[in-house]
Design an enzyme around this catalytic site. Sequence first.
Site, PDB file in Angstrom:
ATOM      1  N   ASP A  60       0.821  -1.210   0.000  1.00  0.00           N
ATOM      2  CA  ASP A  60       0.000   0.000   0.000  1.00  0.00           C
ATOM      3  C   ASP A  60       0.858   1.265   0.000  1.00  0.00           C
ATOM      4  O   ASP A  60       0.453   2.294  -0.536  1.00  0.00           O
ATOM      5  CB  ASP A  60      -0.926   0.001   1.210  1.00  0.00           C
ATOM      6  CG  ASP A  60      -2.013  -1.066   1.107  1.00  0.00           C
ATOM      7  OD1 ASP A  60      -2.238  -1.570  -0.005  1.00  0.00           O
ATOM      8  OD2 ASP A  60      -2.625  -1.388   2.134  1.00  0.00           O
ATOM      9  N   GLY A 180      -6.210   3.358   7.788  1.00  0.00           N
ATOM     10  CA  GLY A 180      -4.813   3.583   8.129  1.00  0.00           C
ATOM     11  C   GLY A 180      -4.662   4.146   9.530  1.00  0.00           C
ATOM     12  O   GLY A 180      -5.135   3.568  10.514  1.00  0.00           O
ATOM     13  N   LEU A 183      -7.836   4.656  11.674  1.00  0.00           N
ATOM     14  CA  LEU A 183      -8.342   3.446  12.314  1.00  0.00           C
ATOM     15  C   LEU A 183      -7.534   3.115  13.563  1.00  0.00           C
ATOM     16  O   LEU A 183      -8.088   2.755  14.609  1.00  0.00           O
ATOM     17  CB  LEU A 183      -8.291   2.277  11.331  1.00  0.00           C
ATOM     18  CG  LEU A 183      -8.778   0.930  11.858  1.00  0.00           C
ATOM     19  CD1 LEU A 183     -10.266   0.978  12.188  1.00  0.00           C
ATOM     20  CD2 LEU A 183      -8.488  -0.174  10.855  1.00  0.00           C
TER      21      LEU A 183
END
Length: 283
Positions: A60, A180, A183
């Site tokens: 990512d 990301g 959270l």
Amino acid sequence: MKVLLVPNYSRENAKDAAVHLAHWLEREGIEVRWVPDKKLFSDAPIEVDDVDLVVSLGGDGTLLRAAGIVGYREIPMLGLSYGHLGFLTSGGPDNLLATVSSALAGEMHISHRATLDVEAYFAASDGSEVIEHHFALNDLYLTHGVCGDMIEFDVSVSGNHIDRLRGDGFVVSTATGSTGYALAAGGPIVTPQFNGMICVPVAPHSIRARAFLTAPSDVVEIAISPERNVERLFFADGQPLGGGMVGERVTIRRGPGDIILLDRSSTSFYQSVSRVFYGDQRR
């Protein structure tokens, strides 16, 4: 047709896959461009305006780098997983050519991901004010310095003062960035179809401080309180802002263009949520 490759140069399997993909694309009559290794060529110019597809090969983080290169241009992007997580990616080593072939043929689902337009204000050493503009796909966050001092700051939304907070920092994320840092700070997982912003206090010194969502047209402002002059840092998609200057305030609004992310289907997000966050290995 032109394809831009963005590999993670620190992973041999990602580099090898990029070379293999480049050879296949060239045999198909497609022009290939490479994004250089940023550790070796950090200032190298990258031409993307006439590119038809951007392919990232890594995790990512590699896809975030590719998104930063594309910016608000709305060039389709395809993420291939050669990293640890691969939450945003759509394929990997086992289906490399098939996935890219589907992307080139226009057979993949298109996910529009809202972006952020960040305007950060800094105090230079000569006392002048410096303004920086930055793109972000995931988030903008304010955090404390290396000494770990508590930060005091005001949060406002579209001119409406929310509160003066004390704590470790504050995250403003897109729906994409909700999985990301936001959270990790206690915010919710949000569908990519949500176009507002997610605002999450980080370790606030108040039981009343909670995460909240904004409308797509809202503007969030974070202003450092002059009453507590401690070290603080601004980051956009994990990259530090200001080059060592003292951050004073930052405004965040929805960016003028989306990231066009290609995935397998309209249910790809929920399948990834199930696999990554709920441990369903059947996904």
